[in-house]
Design a protein around this motif. Sequence first.
Motif, PDB file in Angstrom:
ATOM      1  N   LEU A 129       0.842  -1.208   0.000  1.00 36.54           N
ATOM      2  CA  LEU A 129       0.000   0.000   0.000  1.00 36.54           C
ATOM      3  C   LEU A 129       0.874   1.254   0.000  1.00 36.54           C
ATOM      4  O   LEU A 129       0.617   2.211  -0.738  1.00 36.54           O
ATOM      5  N   ALA A 130       1.928   1.236   0.817  1.00 36.69           N
ATOM      6  CA  ALA A 130       2.852   2.379   0.869  1.00 36.69           C
ATOM      7  C   ALA A 130       3.532   2.582  -0.485  1.00 36.69           C
ATOM      8  O   ALA A 130       3.612   3.701  -0.986  1.00 36.69           O
ATOM      9  N   GLU A 131       4.009   1.494  -1.088  1.00 37.36           N
ATOM     10  CA  GLU A 131       4.677   1.605  -2.394  1.00 37.36           C
ATOM     11  C   GLU A 131       3.718   2.180  -3.439  1.00 37.36           C
ATOM     12  O   GLU A 131       4.116   2.985  -4.275  1.00 37.36           O
ATOM     13  N   SER A 132       2.457   1.758  -3.356  1.00 37.18           N
ATOM     14  CA  SER A 132       1.498   2.208  -4.375  1.00 37.18           C
ATOM     15  C   SER A 132       1.251   3.716  -4.284  1.00 37.18           C
ATOM     16  O   SER A 132       0.887   4.348  -5.267  1.00 37.18           O
ATOM     17  N   LYS A 133       1.472   4.286  -3.097  1.00 43.05           N
ATOM     18  CA  LYS A 133       1.300   5.742  -2.937  1.00 43.05           C
ATOM     19  C   LYS A 133       2.446   6.511  -3.576  1.00 43.05           C
ATOM     20  O   LYS A 133       2.346   7.695  -3.819  1.00 43.05           O
ATOM     21  N   PHE A 134       3.577   5.832  -3.772  1.00 40.24           N
ATOM     22  CA  PHE A 134       4.770   6.516  -4.268  1.00 40.24           C
ATOM     23  C   PHE A 134       5.172   6.083  -5.676  1.00 40.24           C
ATOM     24  O   PHE A 134       6.320   6.155  -6.049  1.00 40.24           O
ATOM     25  N   THR A 135       4.226   5.571  -6.432  1.00 32.57           N
ATOM     26  CA  THR A 135       4.503   5.226  -7.818  1.00 32.57           C
ATOM     27  C   THR A 135       3.274   5.579  -8.644  1.00 32.57           C
ATOM     28  O   THR A 135       2.167   5.656  -8.116  1.00 32.57           O
ATOM     29  N   ASN A 136       3.478   5.802  -9.930  1.00 31.13           N
ATOM     30  CA  ASN A 136       2.337   6.076 -10.804  1.00 31.13           C
ATOM     31  C   ASN A 136       1.675   4.794 -11.291  1.00 31.13           C
ATOM     32  O   ASN A 136       0.608   4.833 -11.880  1.00 31.13           O
TER      33      ASN A 136
END
Length: 290
Positions: free
Chosen positions: A117-124
């Motif tokens: 979830l965290a990674e998805s916030k920081f990638t397009n």
Amino acid sequence: MKYIVSVDFGGSKIESALFDLQGNIIKKLRIATNAKKGKKYVLKKLLKIIDWTIEGFNKKEIIGIGIGVASPVNFKKQILGNPPNLPGWSNTPLAKIVQNRFKIKTIVENDVNCAALAESKFTNAKNIVVLTLGTGIGGGIIINNEIYRGNGFAGELGHIIVQENGPKCMCGNRGCLEVLASGTAIRKLSKKVFGKELLASELAKMKNKKAQKVLKEIGKHLGAGLATIVHALDPEEIILAGGVKEAGNALLKPTIKEMKKRVFTDKKVVVRFSQLDDPVLLGAACLFLE
Ligand SMILES: [Zn+2]
């Protein structure tokens, strides 16, 4: 000011942090889990570290407690599954226990799902897979920016079978990706080659052929596992997190090479290491930022 308490509850350590609503860490604490001492002991520690985290802050300003736990989680019921590294915690209604104690809304989620979830916030990218490579291998799947849970426990990607009759895994199967490509697998293989257990970071620093061969062999297994992930899910990105990322290109290159050799569909998938420092803590906080 409003805050969120975030907990990374693992088999070897418990970390707790206080976040503001912009995602900044105000305060961070860490203790050993000592999981072998049993649930009662560990629960006391878990409640204590949350106590320390909110100490000095007004409870009314804390909008939630998010817990990322190293266990399968029935998210709907907010109950743990059967965690191999937290003996005695099966079927624990953890959110309810913490919520009753602090009178603050609490959400529990699998730790790797939090990291995803965290990674998805920081990638397009909208569709990503996150693998954490440490003692074991955990997986988290994001489809259309949301955690994919399947019937409840989807994402156990460490237990993709890479060698049908391979070495025995913690889960009872043989030849799982976890048993062939985790941090533990790296330590065991380096013991065979060098006579002592070495970390991925230590092998990468050695820069000699033998050390590179160890990482290459691990990368081959990892790449085979990634090929299966690509064939099943065709994500835009596969992000590798956890201690093994210290191995850098010495691991990443053979992994991608093997994956591309095996994938016959989408070879454009990006495979990279995580750029985040505390993906589980950040993701557990994100449970309240959505
Ligand atoms: Zn397994």
